[in-house]
Write an enzyme that holds these catalytic residues in place. Structure first.
Site, PDB file in Angstrom:
ATOM      1  N   PHE A  58       0.829  -1.207   0.000  1.00  0.00           N
ATOM      2  CA  PHE A  58       0.000   0.000   0.000  1.00  0.00           C
ATOM      3  C   PHE A  58       0.865   1.260   0.000  1.00  0.00           C
ATOM      4  O   PHE A  58       0.478   2.285  -0.563  1.00  0.00           O
ATOM      5  CB  PHE A  58      -0.928  -0.012   1.221  1.00  0.00           C
ATOM      6  CG  PHE A  58      -1.980   1.057   1.194  1.00  0.00           C
ATOM      7  CD1 PHE A  58      -3.168   0.877   0.499  1.00  0.00           C
ATOM      8  CD2 PHE A  58      -1.789   2.250   1.863  1.00  0.00           C
ATOM      9  CE1 PHE A  58      -4.140   1.855   0.466  1.00  0.00           C
ATOM     10  CE2 PHE A  58      -2.758   3.245   1.840  1.00  0.00           C
ATOM     11  CZ  PHE A  58      -3.937   3.050   1.138  1.00  0.00           C
ATOM     12  N   HIS A  89      -9.483  -7.299   2.610  1.00  0.00           N
ATOM     13  CA  HIS A  89      -8.287  -6.461   2.699  1.00  0.00           C
ATOM     14  C   HIS A  89      -7.450  -6.586   1.415  1.00  0.00           C
ATOM     15  O   HIS A  89      -6.903  -5.600   0.921  1.00  0.00           O
ATOM     16  CB  HIS A  89      -7.470  -6.877   3.929  1.00  0.00           C
ATOM     17  CG  HIS A  89      -6.254  -6.053   4.170  1.00  0.00           C
ATOM     18  ND1 HIS A  89      -6.302  -4.782   4.680  1.00  0.00           N
ATOM     19  CD2 HIS A  89      -4.939  -6.323   3.961  1.00  0.00           C
ATOM     20  CE1 HIS A  89      -5.079  -4.306   4.787  1.00  0.00           C
ATOM     21  NE2 HIS A  89      -4.236  -5.222   4.349  1.00  0.00           N
TER      22      HIS A  89
END
Length: 157
Positions: A58, A89
């Protein structure tokens, strides 16, 4: 006859950054080995390779964009491993990493290469990080060399 352009695989004189996620390090360390091996094999000097470690996939786009905009890199290779789990997720991290890496290249004008594995299982990730499916880090680095040279060729036209 149309003009055809294609980037060469000559890495001499290129400066390449590699952003690698530490999350799933047992996979990403193999991707990094593949990437640095490819860069060296194609002539990128060790002192022209910058490796930047980030916590996870991320976080890759933020650093990739900063590196690409620094005017010190001809290409940026982004390496990570997002392995599907029991929650959603996976979709969020994989999707945001892909969008951010793509946007970093487009906005900076510097090739930013997506070398983030997005797999359903650990076995699939291992296979793509030096196992029977090759090493995606190696392939991403070769792509970076070609794209950096193509970008230079386009600029000189």
């Amino acid at each position: 006859m149309p003009i055809e352009m294609r980037g060469s695989l000559q890495g001499e004189g290129l400066r390449v950054a590699v952003v690698v996620a530490r999350f799933n390090d047992f996979i990403t360390s193999r991707l990094l080995e593949g990437a640095t091996a490819a860069l060296s094999q194609y002539g990128v000097a060790d002192e022209d390779i910058t490796v930047v470690s980030v916590p996870g996939s991320f976080e890759i786009p933020f650093v990739a964009k900063r590196l690409a905009e620094s005017d010190r890199q001809d290409a940026v290779v982004c390496l990570g491993a997002v392995i599907r789990g029991e929650t959603d997720h996976y979709e969020h991290v994989a999707g945001e990493a892909a969008k951010g890496i793509g946007a970093a290249g487009v906005s900076s004008g510097v090739p930013v290469i997506f070398g983030v594995l997005t797999t359903d299982t650990v076995e699939q990730a291992i296979n793509r990080a030096g196992g029977k499916s090759g090493n995606y880090g190696y392939s991403a680095a070769v792509t970076a060399i070609e794209m950096a040279n193509l970008a230079k060729q386009i600029e000189s036209e």
